[in-house]
Design an enzyme around this catalytic site. Sequence first.
Site, mmCIF file in Angstrom:
data_model
loop_
_atom_site.group_PDB
_atom_site.id
_atom_site.type_symbol
_atom_site.label_atom_id
_atom_site.label_comp_id
_atom_site.label_asym_id
_atom_site.label_seq_id
_atom_site.Cartn_x
_atom_site.Cartn_y
_atom_site.Cartn_z
ATOM 1 N N LYS A 3 5.875 0.367 -12.302
ATOM 2 C CA LYS A 3 6.504 1.679 -12.381
ATOM 3 C C LYS A 3 7.674 1.631 -13.369
ATOM 4 O O LYS A 3 7.640 2.280 -14.396
ATOM 5 C CB LYS A 3 7.014 2.099 -11.002
ATOM 6 C CG LYS A 3 6.057 1.884 -9.858
ATOM 7 C CD LYS A 3 4.844 2.788 -9.906
ATOM 8 C CE LYS A 3 4.045 2.654 -8.613
ATOM 9 N NZ LYS A 3 2.859 3.512 -8.607
ATOM 10 N N ASP B 153 9.599 -2.451 0.759
ATOM 11 C CA ASP B 153 8.664 -2.262 -0.353
ATOM 12 C C ASP B 153 9.368 -1.349 -1.348
ATOM 13 O O ASP B 153 9.513 -0.149 -1.104
ATOM 14 C CB ASP B 153 7.370 -1.621 0.158
ATOM 15 C CG ASP B 153 6.430 -1.237 -0.987
ATOM 16 O OD1 ASP B 153 6.746 -1.522 -2.157
ATOM 17 O OD2 ASP B 153 5.380 -0.635 -0.690
ATOM 18 N N TRP C 299 2.282 4.861 1.734
ATOM 19 C CA TRP C 299 2.356 3.418 1.510
ATOM 20 C C TRP C 299 2.903 2.694 2.736
ATOM 21 O O TRP C 299 2.391 1.636 3.133
ATOM 22 C CB TRP C 299 3.168 3.107 0.244
ATOM 23 C CG TRP C 299 2.452 3.624 -0.971
ATOM 24 C CD1 TRP C 299 2.792 4.695 -1.732
ATOM 25 C CD2 TRP C 299 1.228 3.113 -1.511
ATOM 26 N NE1 TRP C 299 1.839 4.889 -2.712
ATOM 27 C CE2 TRP C 299 0.882 3.931 -2.604
ATOM 28 C CE3 TRP C 299 0.386 2.058 -1.183
ATOM 29 C CZ2 TRP C 299 -0.267 3.721 -3.367
ATOM 30 C CZ3 TRP C 299 -0.758 1.845 -1.937
ATOM 31 C CH2 TRP C 299 -1.072 2.669 -3.027
#
Lengths: 368, 368
Positions: free
Chosen positions: A198, A174, A104
């Site tokens: 999540k 992030d 990511w």
Amino acid sequence: MADGRVYNFSAGPSAMPLEVLEEVQREMVNYKGSGMSVMEMSHRSKEFMAIAAEAEKNLRDIFAVPSDYKVLMLQGGATLQFSSVVLNMLGSKSKADYLVTGQWGEKAHKECNKYGTGQLACNTKSSKFTTIPAKAEWKLDPEAAFVHYCANETVNGVEFSYTPDVGSVPLVADMSSNFCSKPIEVGKHAYIYAGIQKNLGPAGMAVGFLRPDFADGSKEMKICPTYCSFKTTGDNGSMYNTPACFTLYVMGEYLKYTKKVGGLSYWAEQSDKKSGLLYGTIDGSDGFYQCPVEKSARSRMNVPFTIKGGDEALEKKFLDEAKKHKLYTLAGHRSVGGCRASLYNGMPLEGVAALTDFMKSFMDENRK
Amino acid sequence: MADGRVYNFSAGPSAMPLEVLEEVQREMVNYKGSGMSVMEMSHRSKEFMAIAAEAEKNLRDIFAVPSDYKVLMLQGGATLQFSSVVLNMLGSKSKADYLVTGQWGEKAHKECNKYGTGQLACNTKSSKFTTIPAKAEWKLDPEAAFVHYCANETVNGVEFSYTPDVGSVPLVADMSSNFCSKPIEVGKHAYIYAGIQKNLGPAGMAVGFLRPDFADGSKEMKICPTYCSFKTTGDNGSMYNTPACFTLYVMGEYLKYTKKVGGLSYWAEQSDKKSGLLYGTIDGSDGFYQCPVEKSARSRMNVPFTIKGGDEALEKKFLDEAKKHKLYTLAGHRSVGGCRASLYNGMPLEGVAALTDFMKSFMDENRK
């Protein structure tokens, strides 16, 4: 476990607390006597404005967000944020630093190069994203517009256990995959963003905590899409256009539940217990199970592991048999293979205990 | 009407068919025996991939989408599409034409100027967005990269009753607020996009139908955020990153319901009946109620009206009394005031009948 429900170890979207789902179910057709579903409400209605305001207040309370920070609620997930960060934060500078410790972070870095120069302050790709280098190894540029890191890498199972110290350069995180799993130091960041799918709700929304010096538009590029403008979003209380109302509402219910169970310290305690149990089982298996990640960088959220050094046939057998024990979604990410158990807030400790019990019996039967 | 439910005339998010809400409610905690909520499913799971595939198939069937067109499903609503259209369709050209017939078309036009030159092929702002000029009055540039129009303007209540003929220049439509209310000519458009929160689901997703010559990335600007790339979205079946899974699922349920009741021609028939009833009441009120929009441009979706030439005290009384009859969300947009009734698919004919009955009795009592 409720009738017919399974233990779902998905890396996201992922298991949610049953209480939250049941509350959403109860209110589906007629929200608190309003005569309509939250799905049907004008986002400018008194009822929905109250839902949004309460969600923002609970975000501020739970995460101890400094009062001068803006809370943003946005669509497009972390992927759109990869662009938005650069479009709103590069300002008159042309370069930014990225700590790349997984797939990511790598994507975020790549996106920066559309608008400026994304510099690699570190990159652990050559060691297959299994470590977080010590700060002494980072190449930090004091002239960078910001330093970006991904707090938890879902694919590789790597997590920062601390807030990186990058001096006076604005720090951007992030936190998509470990957001709402432990207390965080918001004030040490210029911007924190996180998809909520999540630990805090369904897919379709991201939350941002933004320091005021990035909220006034002074560093926004002229080519920044209006939708991506931090200033526009902040000035309009995340309602410049229609927000993802129902998703926001479900997040609000998750936040209320979080308060009820004890806030971030509760989720942190649960995460430590769950991940401790699973890593203990892996490390105690005498190599039958192996986690490739260096211990100090291991994620409490996503635990990748191989069986017998990557025996694919055995891994398939493991996944098939796990399902019979109601243990679902344990395959590793398609790019790395193997197995992976994600232990987000929605996964109860008893689910991880069921997994580790199964892992032990599977090991006994297949060790040979 | 179901117990406790009201008639909700919101301009969006807006009323949904009760059957759809009830099905979503039933499946909330355990979707078809999967052991989990759709909110909890990995977007790569077999179950969710089937939900997404069925939704796409039903979109293609219901809207008669040419087989070589791409179907895109995106977050960020029409507002992000305003940018994405330009970022993906301007190509080597520097200018595009906009037919501006309301506030949304105006916003789309403004966004174009961030990346090129948005030309006003028409602009009815000076007459308060109450008409659609005849084609002879449009200033179309044969060198424009595309012509953009907003098929229905929610704030102003103006709707195109035909597909604009713009010759060989690619035609782009924002159909957010009348999408799924009548059959459309997809093949006459290079791109159609629509937020789904009016006639097809909750807020948080937009659908796009894209002609293949705009799907190969050849006209994409280098500064286009990856999230906004039509090519990236199309190539990855709208799953380059995590989609708004639950919202997509609810849209899928709405599509199934649409098929069951008879497709777009059913919604068209209902829309004609509902808007006919309401406009008939307004026009038959001898000026007590007035709709400012020219008859040929009147929207079947959003019906703005004033009372006694804009008597604000009386309009407030109207809104207050309407609530007692379970008639909700009838205030006009904050920028124009007055009243507005939105008649999307989720609003049954009986709701409009209840509204017009109330309007008649209110008129009788307040005409003086």
